[in-house]
Scaffold this active site. Structure first.
Site, PDB file in Angstrom:
ATOM      1  N   LYS A  91       0.841  -1.195   0.000  1.00 28.14           N
ATOM      2  CA  LYS A  91       0.000   0.000   0.000  1.00 28.14           C
ATOM      3  C   LYS A  91       0.879   1.249   0.000  1.00 28.14           C
ATOM      4  CE  LYS A  91      -3.698  -1.971   2.938  1.00 28.14           C
ATOM      5  NZ  LYS A  91      -4.882  -1.773   2.091  1.00 28.14           N
ATOM      6  N   ARG A 108     -10.198 -11.510   2.564  1.00 28.82           N
ATOM      7  CA  ARG A 108     -11.142 -12.523   2.074  1.00 28.82           C
ATOM      8  C   ARG A 108     -10.521 -13.917   2.083  1.00 28.82           C
ATOM      9  NH1 ARG A 108     -11.624  -9.410  -3.536  1.00 28.82           N
ATOM     10  NH2 ARG A 108     -11.268  -7.744  -2.017  1.00 28.82           N
TER      11      ARG A 108
END
Length: 531
Positions: free
Chosen positions: A282, A356
Site C-alpha cells: 500500500k 477474504r
C-alpha cells in the site's frame, strides 16, 4: 458512570449541568412543559438568550448559559433534536453524545439529562445512556498530557429526568445500555491500539481475558494447529510476518442441556492486526490506519461480552483468524496458487486482497459447526466506502429473511446499513485460467466481488456479510463518536441476538401444549364431589 432517576420540577434538579434536548419549534414564546419551569426560573430570559445565539432546535445546534444561582444546576445546555417528524432513537443517542463531550470540555462531574416527553420512554432512556457512555469515550493513554490530567474532573454521575416514577423496564434499559456501550468502548480500545501492541497474540490474549471475565470458553490455536486444519489461504497471508497467526474460537453455551444442543449462531470477525498490503504494498497514506483492519474481530468480541450476560437460549460461537499481512522474503506472492480448507484453489492476483482469503478458511471452519446462521464483519473493501461513504455498512447475502433480520436489528440499534447485491453477473470477474478462482477481480463492483468470493465458503447456511470498512472509523467528531474507531457492529449483533431470543421464546410459548384441567374428585358413591 453512575445513573439514577429523578422526576418532578426540572428547575430543582441538582447537578453541575442541566441538559435539555429540544425539537424545532419548541423555542418560541410558549416553551414546552419540560422547559417552562426552567425558563421561568431564569426570569423568562432563557429562550430570548438562545434566540440571540441563533438556537432554534435544529440538529447539531447547542446553547450553554450560566444560571447564576437561579437554578439548582450551575449551567443549562440546550441541544437541538431537529424536527420531531424525522426523529429516531439514534438522533437522541447522537445528541446525548454531544452532551457528554460538552460536559468533558466544561470539566463537569454531575449532569441532569431531561429525557424528552412524547417518546417511548424506555427506548429513549436506553438511547440517552448509550449516547452518554459512548460520547464520554476517549483514547489518550499514550499522551503525556493525559497522565498530567489524570485527576481532572470527569463525568461520573448522571440523573435521568423522566415524567412519573421510574419503572423496572427503565432500570433494565439502563443496565443493557451500559453493557452495550462499555463493550463498544472496549472494542474501540482494541481497534485504537497501535499494531506493535495489539498483534495476533495480544488479540488472542484479550479474547481469553474477556472469556474469563464473563464466563465464556475461549480456545486459541497457533500455526501448527492451523496447518492441521489445512487452512492454506490463512497460512499464506500470515507467512510474511514474524508474528505467529492465531485462530480464536469463543463459545457461549446455554446451561439448559436441550438448548445447548441447538445449532449455534456463528459470528466471524476479520482480524488483520496490521495490513501493509504484503508484496502488493500500500502507499503510506493508505497504510497509516491499517491497525484498524481488525475492527470486525473487535466488534465480534465486544458483542460476545454482552451476549454472555444476555444468556440467550441457543449457543453463540465466535470464530476469528488473526494475523498480519507483511512484505518479506517469506511473503506469499501474486501468481501463487493456494489450497483452501474447503479444497478450492485460489490464484493470487493481489496480496492486498488478503482479508477474504483468511475469512474464506475461517468461514469454512465455522460452517463445519453446522450453525443456524452465519454473520461476518470485515473491513473488507475500499470499494464499499466509495459506494456508501463513511457512515453506512454494506450488507450482503442471498437469504432474504436473515439479511432483513440483521438490517432491522441494525436500524433498531442505530447503526445504518444498506443492502448491496451478491450477483452471479459478476462471477466472471473472479474467474481464473489456472485455478478455481482468483482472489481479486476487476476494479468495478469491488465490494460485490469480495462478497462473491466469501459466498463460495458458506455452503447453504443462511449468511450475511457486513462490510464495515467505512463506518469502522469516523473521519471526524460526530455525536457520540470521536475521530477514530467506532466499534461499529457491536450494537447490531447484540440487538440481533436479543430479537432472536424474543422470537424463540414467543414461538415456544405458542407451541406449548395447553395443560389439561385436573380431574374432578369423586365422592364415595361414585358421583362427582361438589366444590
Amino acid at each position: 458512570m453512575n445513573f439514577s432517576f429523578v422526576s418532578g420540577e426540572l428547575a430543582r434538579a441538582s447537578g453541575e449541568l442541566l441538559v435539555i434536548p429540544l425539537f424545532e419549534g419548541e423555542t418560541g414564546d410558549t416553551p414546552p412543559g419540560i422547559l417552562a419551569g426552567v425558563h421561568a426560573a431564569l426570569d423568562s430570559r432563557l429562550l430570548a438568550a438562545a434566540a440571540q445565539e441563533g438556537f432554534k432546535g435544529k440538529g447539531d445546534q447547542s446553547f450553554v448559559i450560566h444560571t447564576l444561582g437561579k437554578l439548582a444546576a450551575d449551567r443549562v445546555l440546550l441541544l437541538g433534536l431537529g424536527t420531531r417528524a424525522r426523529f429516531t432513537p439514534e438522533v437522541l443517542r447522537l445528541t446525548a453524545g454531544r452532551a457528554a463531550k460538552t460536559a468533558q470540555r466544561l470539566k463537569t462531574r454531575t449532569l441532569v439529562f431531561a429525557v424528552p416527553g412524547g417518546l417511548e420512554v424506555t427506548g429513549a432512556v436506553r438511547a440517552v445512556v448509550e449516547g452518554l457512555e459512548l460520547g464520554a469515550y476517549r483514547f489518550d493513554r499514550y499522551k503525556s498530557s493525559a497522565r498530567e490530567e489524570k485527576n481532572a474532573p470527569k463525568l461520573t454521575a448522571v440523573k435521568l429526568h423522566v415524567d412519573g416514577e421510574k419503572t423496572k423496564e427503565q432500570e433494565q434499559a439502563v443496565a443493557l445500555a451500559q453493557r452495550v456501550a462499555e463493550a463498544t468502548n472496549w472494542a474501540r480500545d482494541l481497534t485504537h491500539e497501535p499494531p506493535n501492541v495489539v498483534n495476533p497474540a495480544r488479540l488472542a490474549q484479550a479474547a481469553q481475558e474477556m472469556g474469563r471475565e464473563v464466563g465464556l470458553k475461549v480456545s486459541v490455536s497457533g500455526r501448527k494447529e492451523i496447518e492441521k486444519l489445512r487452512m492454506g489461504m490463512f497460512l499464506a497471508v500470515a507467512q510474511g510476518s514474524a508474528n505467529e497467526p492465531q485462530l480464536i474460537h469463543v463459545e457461549y453455551t446455554p446451561k439448559n442441556a436441550k438448548q445447548a444442543k441447538q445449532p449455534p449462531l456463528a459470528l466471524v470477525g476479520k482480524a488483520i492486526t496490521f495490513d501493509s498490503g504484503g508484496l502488493s504494498l500500500k502507499p503510506t497514506d493508505s497504510m497509516v490506519d491499517m491497525k484498524t483492519d481488525m475492527a470486525g474481530s473487535a466488534a465480534v468480541l465486544g458483542a460476545m461480552k454482552v451476549i454472555a450476560a444476555l444468556k440467550p437460549p441457543f449457543p453463540v460461537h465466535a470464530f476469528i483468524g488473526a494475523c498480519e499481512n507483511m512484505p518479506s522474503g517469506t511473503s506469499y506472492r501474486p501468481s501463487d496458487v493456494l489450497v483452501s480448507r474447503l479444497g478450492k484453489t485460489v490464484e493470487v492476483t493481489n496480496t492486498d486482497a488478503e482479508g477474504r482469503l483468511v475469512l474464506g478458511d475461517v468461514l469454512t471452519w465455522a460452517n463445519e459447526h453446522k450453525p443456524s446462521a452465519l454473520i461476518d464483519l470485515a473491513t473488507l473493501t475500499g470499494a464499499c466506502i466509495v459506494a456508501l461513504g463513511n457512515y453506512i455498512v454494506g450488507a450482503f447475502g442471498e437469504h432474504d429473511a436473515t439479511v432483513n433480520e440483521v438490517m432491522e436489528s441494525a436500524r433498531a440499534a442505530g447503526e445504518e446499513m444498506w443492502r448491496l447485491p451478491v450477483t452471479e453477473l459478476q462471477k466472471d470477474a473472479l474467474r481464473s485460467e489456472i485455478a478455481d478462482m482468483k482472489n481479486s477481480g476487476e476494479r468495478w463492483a469491488g465490494a460485490t466481488n469480495a462478497a462473491l468470493f466469501l459466498k463460495e465458503f458458506v455452503g447453504e447456511t443462511p449468511w450475511v456479510h457486513l462490510d464495515i470498512a467505512g463506518p469502522s472509523i469516523s473521519p471526524k467528531e460526530r455525536g457520540y463518536n470521536a475521530k477514530g474507531p467506532t466499534g461499529v457492529g457491536v450494537r447490531t449483533l447484540v440487538e440481533y441476538v436479543r430479537r432472536r431470543t424474543t422470537q424463540l421464546e414467543a414461538d415456544a410459548a405458542t407451541e406449548a401444549p395447553t395443560p389439561k384441567p385436573p380431574a374432578a374428585a369423586k365422592s364415595p358413591r361414585g358421583g362427582r364431589a361438589k366444590g
